[in-house]
Motif scaffolding. Structure first.
Motif, PDB file in Angstrom:
ATOM      1  N   LEU A   1      -4.154   1.848  -5.479  1.00 35.78           N
ATOM      2  CA  LEU A   1      -2.909   1.082  -5.602  1.00 35.78           C
ATOM      3  C   LEU A   1      -2.238   1.355  -6.940  1.00 35.78           C
ATOM      4  CD1 LEU A   1      -4.081  -2.341  -4.122  1.00 35.78           C
ATOM      5  CD2 LEU A   1      -2.577  -0.680  -3.020  1.00 35.78           C
ATOM      6  N   ARG A   2      -3.030   1.398  -7.996  1.00 37.31           N
ATOM      7  CA  ARG A   2      -2.488   1.636  -9.333  1.00 37.31           C
ATOM      8  C   ARG A   2      -1.835   3.015  -9.417  1.00 37.31           C
ATOM      9  NH1 ARG A   2      -6.864   1.163 -11.700  1.00 37.31           N
ATOM     10  NH2 ARG A   2      -6.802  -1.044 -12.271  1.00 37.31           N
ATOM     11  N   ALA A   3      -2.418   3.995  -8.734  1.00 34.28           N
ATOM     12  CA  ALA A   3      -1.881   5.350  -8.757  1.00 34.28           C
ATOM     13  C   ALA A   3      -0.703   5.538  -7.810  1.00 34.28           C
ATOM     14  CB  ALA A   3      -2.993   6.342  -8.395  1.00 34.28           C
ATOM     15  N   GLY A   4      -0.442   4.571  -6.922  1.00 33.71           N
ATOM     16  CA  GLY A   4       0.664   4.692  -5.985  1.00 33.71           C
ATOM     17  C   GLY A   4       0.389   5.616  -4.820  1.00 33.71           C
ATOM     18  N   ARG A   5      -0.894   5.869  -4.522  1.00 31.60           N
ATOM     19  CA  ARG A   5      -1.237   6.695  -3.364  1.00 31.60           C
ATOM     20  C   ARG A   5      -1.206   5.812  -2.119  1.00 31.60           C
ATOM     21  NH1 ARG A   5      -5.570   8.270  -6.814  1.00 31.60           N
ATOM     22  NH2 ARG A   5      -6.998   7.152  -5.424  1.00 31.60           N
ATOM     23  N   SER A   6      -0.026   5.345  -1.761  1.00 29.26           N
ATOM     24  CA  SER A   6       0.065   4.341  -0.703  1.00 29.26           C
ATOM     25  C   SER A   6       1.441   4.340  -0.067  1.00 29.26           C
ATOM     26  CB  SER A   6      -0.242   2.948  -1.267  1.00 29.26           C
ATOM     27  OG  SER A   6       0.642   2.623  -2.318  1.00 29.26           O
ATOM     28  N   TYR A   7       1.455   3.805   1.147  1.00 30.73           N
ATOM     29  CA  TYR A   7       2.713   3.510   1.813  1.00 30.73           C
ATOM     30  C   TYR A   7       2.614   2.130   2.434  1.00 30.73           C
ATOM     31  CZ  TYR A   7       0.444   5.041   6.252  1.00 30.73           C
ATOM     32  OH  TYR A   7      -0.371   5.179   7.344  1.00 30.73           O
ATOM     33  N   VAL A   8       3.757   1.584   2.875  1.00 34.10           N
ATOM     34  CA  VAL A   8       3.819   0.237   3.443  1.00 34.10           C
ATOM     35  C   VAL A   8       4.282   0.360   4.885  1.00 34.10           C
ATOM     36  CG1 VAL A   8       4.774  -2.083   3.200  1.00 34.10           C
ATOM     37  CG2 VAL A   8       4.389  -0.679   1.158  1.00 34.10           C
ATOM     38  N   ALA A   9       3.583  -0.339   5.784  1.00 33.43           N
ATOM     39  CA  ALA A   9       3.906  -0.279   7.210  1.00 33.43           C
ATOM     40  C   ALA A   9       3.972  -1.685   7.784  1.00 33.43           C
ATOM     41  CB  ALA A   9       2.845   0.539   7.961  1.00 33.43           C
ATOM     42  N   GLU A  10       4.758  -1.844   8.839  1.00 30.83           N
ATOM     43  CA  GLU A  10       4.934  -3.169   9.423  1.00 30.83           C
ATOM     44  C   GLU A  10       3.713  -3.633  10.206  1.00 30.83           C
ATOM     45  OE1 GLU A  10       8.284  -3.089  11.989  1.00 30.83           O
ATOM     46  OE2 GLU A  10       7.417  -1.643  13.395  1.00 30.83           O
TER      47      GLU A  10
END
Length: 463
Positions: free
Chosen positions: A344-353
């Motif tokens: 999460l800190r590195a931003g290796r993420s996406y957001v999905a519904e």
């Protein structure tokens, strides 16, 4: 029995402390309170009064004496050595001067009259249970994409669900991890062990609910209390952000453009580790937060400096709030507290519904060098790079690619099957970063539709 009465005028202090004495030999403390709610003109806030408790160790900032907070969710509570009302901490009832903490959230023009009744019952000291906390590791899949919801409320604050009920809903939503984030209390921490399991990692935290905005203390050490009794003008936020990080957690401003009283984030983002861009159902304040976050990406990319990753959470309190809508999907080395927070800190993420939506997003340079979400790709300024998004579970949703120049591509809607891929070519001279969005069909003319998913950026740098 002790009865404490008073009147708070408009403009009252944020917190008012009512002292009372606890004598030796007290086994139980019970508190109930009422306050008046006079009629007010349309558009004028009426009375709303929060309540909490501090023991003989005092009310000083930092919370040594903190024993619980229920905000406006309860009109009565009790504390014993062996148990306490949800939101409050069991423990010794040591003799001395204790304090009821009142928080006049809003005060009507007529003022706010309150009455607090404290009832003390004598008896033996009782035994305080040793807290049992959820493990910091679950049975993961090694390096993989893990789904989580980091903003949830139980009956230990103003939610209506028990930890067990939340965990059941999280499993049904396909989540791998969740974060306990009750308002201004850590009382739930000791009640999550039975709800966790090999299939569900439970992180511990708090929604630090100040008068100038809310922030998630995400994934802190068990029992970590973060004080909320300060405003931006007090210049104390940096201290508490450092406390969150010292406790192993992340500081994540929540719903920073929320329109409820005290919800909008006023502390700036210098001390933030990530930001909650999407909160619950997609609404105009999320759209504003997305635009503001993207503007910070532009500044970060042009200055080649640290950037602020985005997250999405449900902020679920009660039915019909949907746990896992939205959810943050993070690439982590394993399903552990340390690995999830690092991703999460590195931003290796996406957001999905929902669990139905999956994305794969990469940028590839000539020669095969590739970067994924949250990573950086360096290539000659004039050499082409290929941006590719693969999506599943988003029928009729349109793909949008966004760079520091704005929206550079709006693709045709995905088929009814919900799966498809889009490619686009650019250079590092023309795009400092690129990120992707999936939008539902627009409800009104040229306005973008509600969000189905979005990614953190891939940054591009000219060699």
């Amino acid at each position: 029995m002790t009865t404490l009465r008073g009147t708070l005028a408009p403009g009252a202090p944020d917190y008012v402390y009512l002292p009372f004495e606890v004598p030796p030999g007290t086994a139980e403390l019970q508190v109930s309170y009422t306050y008046d709610r006079p009629a007010v003109p349309p558009g004028t806030p009426g009375n709303a009064l929060d309540i909490g408790l501090f023991d003989e160790r005092g009310t000083e900032l930092g919370g040594r004496g903190f024993r619980g907070w229920s905000g406006g969710a309860r009109t009565e509570f009790r504390v014993r050595a062996d148990e306490a009302t949800p939101g409050y901490l069991p423990g010794p009832l040591n003799p001395g001067t204790w304090h009821i903490a009142l928080g006049p959230y809003t005060v009507a023009p007529q003022g706010l009259r309150y009455e607090v009744t404290v009832t003390l019952t004598g008896g033996g000291p009782g035994r305080t249970p040793t807290p049992s906390y959820p493990p910091a590791r679950a049975a993961g899949r090694g390096r993989d994409w893990y789904r989580g919801d980091c903003h949830l409320h139980s009956w230990h604050s103003d939610g209506r669900r028990t930890p067990a009920e939340i965990a059941a809903l999280a499993r049904a939503a396909g989540l791998d991890f969740i974060n306990s984030s009750d308002h201004n209390t850590t009382a739930a921490h000791a009640h999550w062990a039975d709800a966790a399991g090999d299939d569900l990692l439970v992180l511990l935290g708090e929604e630090v609910t100040t008068r100038n905005g809310h922030v998630l203390a995400l994934g802190t050490d068990p029992g970590t209390f973060v004080d909320w009794r300060h405003r931006a003008r007090d210049h104390r936020w940096a201290r508490f952000a450092r406390e969150i990080r010292r406790a192993g957690g992340l500081a994540v401003p929540a719903h920073p453009h929320g329109d409820c009283v005290g919800c909008a984030w006023k502390f700036g983002f210098a001390e933030a580790d990530a930001v909650e861009v999407w909160n619950g159902q997609w609404t105009p304040d999320d759209e504003v937060t997305l635009a503001a976050w993207d503007a910070r990406l532009v500044s970060s990319a042009r200055a080649d400096r640290a950037w602020l990753p985005a997250m999405g959470d449900s902020d679920a309190h009660r039915d019909p709030d949907v746990v896992g809508h939205p959810q943050t999907v993070v690439l982590a080395e394993d399903l552990t507290r340390e690995a999830i927070l690092e991703g999460l800190r590195a931003g290796r993420s996406y957001v999905a519904e929902s669990r139905a939506v999956s994305l794969a997003f990469t940028v590839t340079a000539e020669g095969g060098r590739r970067a994924g979400i949250g990573e950086r790709l360096t290539a000659p300024a004039d050499a082409p790079v290929t941006v590719r998004l693969e999506a599943r579970g988003a029928p009729r949703c349109s793909v949008r690619l966004v760079t520091d120049q704005g929206v550079v591509l709006t693709g045709e809607p995905l088929p009814v099957a919900g799966a498809g891929a889009v490619e686009w070519r650019t250079t590092t001279a023309h795009a400092a970063y690129v990120r992707a969005e999936l939008r539902h069909e627009a409800a009104a003319g040229p306005l973008p539709g509600a969000m189905a998913a979005f990614t953190n950026p891939v940054f591009l740098k000219a060699a």
